[in-house]
Design a protein around this motif. Structure first.
Motif, PDB file in Angstrom:
ATOM      1  N   SER A   1       0.823  -1.217   0.000  1.00 50.37           N
ATOM      2  CA  SER A   1       0.000   0.000   0.000  1.00 50.37           C
ATOM      3  C   SER A   1       0.853   1.262   0.000  1.00 50.37           C
ATOM      4  O   SER A   1       0.342   2.365  -0.238  1.00 50.37           O
ATOM      5  N   GLN A   2       2.164   1.128   0.286  1.00 52.50           N
ATOM      6  CA  GLN A   2       3.063   2.279   0.215  1.00 52.50           C
ATOM      7  C   GLN A   2       3.153   2.825  -1.207  1.00 52.50           C
ATOM      8  O   GLN A   2       3.414   4.012  -1.411  1.00 52.50           O
ATOM      9  N   LEU A   3       2.964   1.941  -2.195  1.00 55.00           N
ATOM     10  CA  LEU A   3       3.050   2.356  -3.589  1.00 55.00           C
ATOM     11  C   LEU A   3       1.696   2.910  -4.017  1.00 55.00           C
ATOM     12  O   LEU A   3       0.730   2.166  -4.181  1.00 55.00           O
ATOM     13  N   THR A   4       1.621   4.224  -4.159  1.00 51.99           N
ATOM     14  CA  THR A   4       0.364   4.881  -4.513  1.00 51.99           C
ATOM     15  C   THR A   4       0.520   5.627  -5.838  1.00 51.99           C
ATOM     16  O   THR A   4       1.639   5.788  -6.361  1.00 51.99           O
ATOM     17  N   SER A   5      -0.586   6.107  -6.342  1.00 44.52           N
ATOM     18  CA  SER A   5      -0.563   6.843  -7.613  1.00 44.52           C
ATOM     19  C   SER A   5       0.287   8.103  -7.507  1.00 44.52           C
ATOM     20  O   SER A   5       0.874   8.546  -8.494  1.00 44.52           O
ATOM     21  N   ASP A   6       0.366   8.687  -6.305  1.00 42.24           N
ATOM     22  CA  ASP A   6       1.170   9.896  -6.122  1.00 42.24           C
ATOM     23  C   ASP A   6       2.658   9.632  -6.342  1.00 42.24           C
ATOM     24  O   ASP A   6       3.417  10.559  -6.660  1.00 42.24           O
ATOM     25  N   GLY A   7       3.075   8.385  -6.144  1.00 44.80           N
ATOM     26  CA  GLY A   7       4.489   8.060  -6.276  1.00 44.80           C
ATOM     27  C   GLY A   7       4.901   7.620  -7.668  1.00 44.80           C
ATOM     28  O   GLY A   7       6.081   7.351  -7.910  1.00 44.80           O
ATOM     29  N   ILE A   8       3.956   7.551  -8.597  1.00 39.22           N
ATOM     30  CA  ILE A   8       4.276   7.104  -9.950  1.00 39.22           C
ATOM     31  C   ILE A   8       4.884   8.253 -10.748  1.00 39.22           C
ATOM     32  O   ILE A   8       4.293   9.320 -10.888  1.00 39.22           O
ATOM     33  N   VAL A   9       6.087   8.029 -11.250  1.00 34.91           N
ATOM     34  CA  VAL A   9       6.764   9.023 -12.078  1.00 34.91           C
ATOM     35  C   VAL A   9       6.409   8.825 -13.547  1.00 34.91           C
ATOM     36  O   VAL A   9       6.167   9.786 -14.285  1.00 34.91           O
ATOM     37  N   GLU A  10       6.361   7.557 -13.975  1.00 37.38           N
ATOM     38  CA  GLU A  10       6.117   7.280 -15.387  1.00 37.38           C
ATOM     39  C   GLU A  10       5.608   5.848 -15.539  1.00 37.38           C
ATOM     40  O   GLU A  10       5.989   4.952 -14.774  1.00 37.38           O
TER      41      GLU A  10
END
Length: 364
Positions: free
Chosen positions: A292-301
């Protein structure tokens, strides 16, 4: 047979053993291998045979052809496959079964599970599964590339405890034995390191034996699944006598003490990523413990095109390979939600990847 305590063995046999003169299949080297398989089965050990060589076995049918293109090679494979199966079949008084695979069969989870079920059913029925890459239909995109790595993938799928790779040398040497008289055979490898790959002959080494690098790659795949892996000289009958008598005639790669779980092994070593997710920041916990740490806010590309359920590579923005995972979203949807402000989304998206579908990679 008591020393190794095998339960299920995968043995890989290459083209040079099947058709050494490229004039069709020959029993010259196969008789001792067949006898080894027979004696294993007599001791209650299940055997799966990975046999390449269909192109070499069928080459003589097209000896007069001036064409050397891929279509001719596929025709050679089609003609040679039946000849190769017939050769193996006549060695045994028990039935054999043919399984032809492409990389796409192994990388699709549903088809991978189907392959496993088929192998288990054949073994339970007392048949000898004989597996080869389907060279008549495969393309560069679908190819495994070599039958050493195919054998390791099959060994993992079959839940084997031992993989035996037949080579044209006795095993892994510290130098190329064809060029150095003082080359020493390495009998035991407890960990596959860059130094081991250098002995096999990599980009920074010119001392290795041809074809040994793929055997090391295969050994790495197999040992990470808890599978003991041998590289032995398939041209020497004594190799198989030694194995049957509990002696190591070549190089034995010892399995991981804590092997990867089956699904994580498949994600790491078999499944092919269809795209990449570039993310920013460091994570407080490993991704497989708290996805759950990986969220849409953390997506660069978002790179490539993939669908829900496809395997993706998660890479940090500095280029570090973090994990391979099964995506819960398509590339199109991930691109969309990564471009939106969180408060603009009508629905809070679910996890991008799930804890049970992540295989953490070593930093590369």
């Amino acid at each position: 047979m008591n020393k190794f305590q095998w339960r299920r063995v995968v043995i890989k046999v290459g083209s040079a053993l099947i058709a050494p003169d490229k004039k069709g299949c020959s029993s010259r080297y196969l008789l001792s291998i067949a006898q080894f398989i027979l004696r294993c089965r007599m001791h209650g050990i299940e055997v799966v045979l990975v046999s390449s060589g269909s192109v070499a076995a069928g080459a003589h049918f097209f000896a007069e052809s001036d064409r050397k293109d891929i279509a001719i090679k596929k025709a050679m494979a089609a003609a040679g496959q039946t000849s190769m199966m017939a050769t193996w079949d006549r060695f045994f008084d028990f039935p054999c079964a043919q399984i032809l695979l492409t990389h796409a069969d192994l990388t699709d989870r549903e088809r991978y599970e189907s392959i496993r079920e088929t192998m288990f059913s054949l073994l339970n029925g007392g048949l000898l599964p004989i597996i080869n890459e389907n060279d008549t239909v495969t393309t560069d995109e679908l190819k495994v590339g070599d039958n050493d790595n195919l054998a390791a993938m099959v060994a993992a799928a079959a839940d084997a405890d031992t993989l035996i790779i037949c080579s044209d040398v006795n095993g892994l040497y510290d130098k190329n034995p064809n060029q150095h008289d003082d080359a020493k055979l390495i009998n035991w490898v407890t960990e596959i390191t860059p130094e081991i790959y250098a002995m096999a002959g990599g980009a920074d080494s010119s001392v290795g034996t041809g074809g040994m690098k793929t055997k090391i790659e295969a050994a790495e795949k197999a040992t990470s699944h808890g599978i003991s892996t041998f590289i032995v000289n398939g041209f020497e009958e004594s190799s198989f006598n030694d194995l049957l008598n509990g002696r190591n005639p070549g190089t034995l790669f010892q399995p991981y003490k804590r092997p990867l779980q089956e699904r994580l092994h498949w994600l790491t070593h078999t499944s092919k990523e269809q795209g990449e997710l570039i993310v920013q920041g460091s994570f407080d916990e490993p991704l497989d413990k708290n996805s759950s740490q990986l969220t849409s806010d953390g997506i660069v590309e978002v790179r490539g095109e993939f669908a829900i359920g496809d395997t993706i590579l998660v890479r940090s923005d500095d280029g570090t390979r973090l994990a391979k995972a099964t995506s819960n979203y398509s590339s199109c949807m991930l691109s969309y939600i990564s471009e939106q402000e969180s408060e603009d989304l009508n629905l809070q998206p679910g996890p991008i990847i799930s804890d049970e579908d992540i295989a953490i990679l070593e930093k590369q």
